[in-house]
Design a protein around this motif. Structure first.
Motif, PDB file in Angstrom:
ATOM      1  N   UNK A   1      86.360  44.273  53.550  1.00 25.78           N
ATOM      2  CA  UNK A   1      84.976  44.747  53.527  1.00 25.78           C
ATOM      3  C   UNK A   1      84.387  44.510  52.136  1.00 25.78           C
ATOM      4  N   UNK A   2      83.173  44.008  52.086  1.00 28.34           N
ATOM      5  CA  UNK A   2      82.521  43.699  50.821  1.00 28.34           C
ATOM      6  C   UNK A   2      82.086  44.976  50.101  1.00 28.34           C
ATOM      7  N   UNK A   3      82.144  44.927  48.784  1.00 19.86           N
ATOM      8  CA  UNK A   3      81.649  46.057  48.003  1.00 19.86           C
ATOM      9  C   UNK A   3      80.203  45.828  47.585  1.00 19.86           C
ATOM     10  N   UNK A   4      79.620  44.727  48.061  1.00 15.84           N
ATOM     11  CA  UNK A   4      78.223  44.412  47.785  1.00 15.84           C
ATOM     12  C   UNK A   4      77.481  44.409  49.115  1.00 15.84           C
ATOM     13  N   UNK A   5      76.372  45.131  49.140  1.00 17.27           N
ATOM     14  CA  UNK A   5      75.538  45.207  50.338  1.00 17.27           C
ATOM     15  C   UNK A   5      74.129  44.775  49.972  1.00 17.27           C
ATOM     16  N   UNK A   6      73.529  43.989  50.847  1.00 21.75           N
ATOM     17  CA  UNK A   6      72.130  43.608  50.661  1.00 21.75           C
ATOM     18  C   UNK A   6      71.338  44.093  51.868  1.00 21.75           C
ATOM     19  N   UNK A   7      70.275  44.828  51.585  1.00 22.47           N
ATOM     20  CA  UNK A   7      69.322  45.218  52.618  1.00 22.47           C
ATOM     21  C   UNK A   7      68.332  44.067  52.667  1.00 22.47           C
ATOM     22  N   UNK A   8      68.339  43.361  53.782  1.00 23.91           N
ATOM     23  CA  UNK A   8      67.801  42.015  53.877  1.00 23.91           C
ATOM     24  C   UNK A   8      66.791  41.881  55.006  1.00 23.91           C
ATOM     25  N   UNK A   9      65.768  41.081  54.743  1.00 21.09           N
ATOM     26  CA  UNK A   9      64.824  40.665  55.773  1.00 21.09           C
ATOM     27  C   UNK A   9      64.843  39.140  55.772  1.00 21.09           C
TER      28      UNK A   9
ATOM     29  N   UNK B   1      79.579  33.434  44.382  1.00 19.57           N
ATOM     30  CA  UNK B   1      80.857  33.651  45.047  1.00 19.57           C
ATOM     31  C   UNK B   1      80.986  34.999  45.730  1.00 19.57           C
ATOM     32  N   UNK B   2      79.858  35.655  45.961  1.00 20.22           N
ATOM     33  CA  UNK B   2      79.849  36.988  46.579  1.00 20.22           C
ATOM     34  C   UNK B   2      79.342  36.859  48.009  1.00 20.22           C
ATOM     35  N   UNK B   3      80.154  37.314  48.949  1.00 18.81           N
ATOM     36  CA  UNK B   3      79.717  37.362  50.343  1.00 18.81           C
ATOM     37  C   UNK B   3      79.439  38.829  50.676  1.00 18.81           C
ATOM     38  N   UNK B   4      78.170  39.218  50.596  1.00 16.17           N
ATOM     39  CA  UNK B   4      77.833  40.626  50.781  1.00 16.17           C
ATOM     40  C   UNK B   4      77.822  41.035  52.248  1.00 16.17           C
ATOM     41  N   UNK B   5      77.876  42.329  52.449  1.00 19.68           N
ATOM     42  CA  UNK B   5      77.561  42.893  53.757  1.00 19.68           C
ATOM     43  C   UNK B   5      76.040  42.808  53.878  1.00 19.68           C
ATOM     44  N   UNK B   6      75.569  42.179  54.934  1.00 11.66           N
ATOM     45  CA  UNK B   6      74.129  41.985  55.124  1.00 11.66           C
ATOM     46  C   UNK B   6      73.636  42.985  56.164  1.00 11.66           C
ATOM     47  N   UNK B   7      72.689  43.799  55.742  1.00 12.40           N
ATOM     48  CA  UNK B   7      72.065  44.753  56.661  1.00 12.40           C
ATOM     49  C   UNK B   7      70.612  44.341  56.851  1.00 12.40           C
ATOM     50  N   UNK B   8      70.284  43.903  58.047  1.00 11.19           N
ATOM     51  CA  UNK B   8      68.892  43.591  58.358  1.00 11.19           C
ATOM     52  C   UNK B   8      68.204  44.923  58.643  1.00 11.19           C
ATOM     53  N   UNK B   9      67.597  45.472  57.606  1.00 13.95           N
ATOM     54  CA  UNK B   9      67.122  46.854  57.661  1.00 13.95           C
ATOM     55  C   UNK B   9      65.990  47.071  58.650  1.00 13.95           C
ATOM     56  N   UNK B  10      65.319  46.004  59.097  1.00 17.60           N
ATOM     57  CA  UNK B  10      64.298  46.202  60.124  1.00 17.60           C
ATOM     58  C   UNK B  10      64.942  46.492  61.478  1.00 17.60           C
TER      59      UNK B  10
ATOM     60  N   UNK C   1      69.973  45.319  46.631  1.00 17.66           N
ATOM     61  CA  UNK C   1      71.403  45.042  46.537  1.00 17.66           C
ATOM     62  C   UNK C   1      72.090  46.284  45.992  1.00 17.66           C
ATOM     63  N   UNK C   2      73.146  46.708  46.693  1.00 19.30           N
ATOM     64  CA  UNK C   2      73.897  47.903  46.321  1.00 19.30           C
ATOM     65  C   UNK C   2      75.342  47.496  46.060  1.00 19.30           C
ATOM     66  N   UNK C   3      75.867  47.924  44.900  1.00 21.13           N
ATOM     67  CA  UNK C   3      77.255  47.658  44.528  1.00 21.13           C
ATOM     68  C   UNK C   3      77.830  48.931  43.905  1.00 21.13           C
ATOM     69  N   UNK C   4      79.106  48.935  43.593  1.00 18.57           N
ATOM     70  CA  UNK C   4      79.660  50.101  42.892  1.00 18.57           C
ATOM     71  C   UNK C   4      79.014  50.339  41.520  1.00 18.57           C
ATOM     72  N   UNK C   5      78.372  49.326  40.966  1.00 18.71           N
ATOM     73  CA  UNK C   5      77.707  49.459  39.658  1.00 18.71           C
ATOM     74  C   UNK C   5      76.306  50.047  39.766  1.00 18.71           C
ATOM     75  N   UNK C   6      75.777  50.157  40.972  1.00 19.38           N
ATOM     76  CA  UNK C   6      74.427  50.677  41.151  1.00 19.38           C
ATOM     77  C   UNK C   6      73.672  49.890  42.199  1.00 19.38           C
ATOM     78  N   UNK C   7      72.367  50.021  42.181  1.00 20.00           N
ATOM     79  CA  UNK C   7      71.506  49.325  43.137  1.00 20.00           C
ATOM     80  C   UNK C   7      70.301  48.765  42.395  1.00 20.00           C
ATOM     81  N   UNK C   8      69.815  47.636  42.886  1.00 24.25           N
ATOM     82  CA  UNK C   8      68.628  47.030  42.303  1.00 24.25           C
ATOM     83  C   UNK C   8      67.762  46.447  43.403  1.00 24.25           C
ATOM     84  N   UNK C   9      66.464  46.611  43.206  1.00 19.85           N
ATOM     85  CA  UNK C   9      65.480  45.927  44.015  1.00 19.85           C
ATOM     86  C   UNK C   9      65.335  44.534  43.416  1.00 19.85           C
TER      87      UNK C   9
END
Length: 116
Positions: A1-9, A26-35, A97-105
């Motif tokens: 499971x990825x430790x990087x998540x992207x809320x994606x459209x 080289x990061x394959x994030x968990x992609x959440x299509x938030x819509x 993008x959300x990671x263990x280091x925080x989140x950024x728009x």
């Protein structure tokens, strides 16, 4: 499971570019299509806290629904903003993008690199 998540459209070029940038690094994030799968109230609060910015920074102000729903009123509480974002997920700004280091728009796009 990825430790990087992207809320994606996928219809948003900035969101597509953020996903491509992560993959270039080289990061394959968990992609959440938030819509399709909006975050919960608690998730929105956690994401906002992780950005270090006010919740209002996660509200997409360029959507017609922003003014139609009176969200430009500075007196609205975070709970009222979250209610609007949950009822109308298109109001959630993207990409996030959300990671263990925080989140950024990802506006500007390079900001996501601060947490990867």
């Amino acid at each position: 499971m990825s430790t990087v998540t992207i809320y994606h459209n996928p219809r948003c070029s900035t969101s597509r570019n953020a996903l491509a940038l992560l993959r270039e690094k080289g990061i394959e994030p968990t992609v959440i299509e938030y819509l399709k799968t909006p975050p919960s109230r608690d998730e929105l609060k956690r994401i906002a806290n992780a950005t270090g910015e006010p919740l209002r920074a996660l509200v997409r102000t360029k959507q017609a629904e922003y003014t139609e729903q009176g969200l430009d009123d500075p007196a609205l509480t975070d709970d009222q903003l979250i209610d609007a974002m949950l009822a109308t997920p298109v109001l959630i700004n993207r990409p996030i993008v959300v990671t263990p280091k925080g989140a950024r728009l990802g506006r500007p796009l390079e900001r996501i690199l601060e947490v990867v």
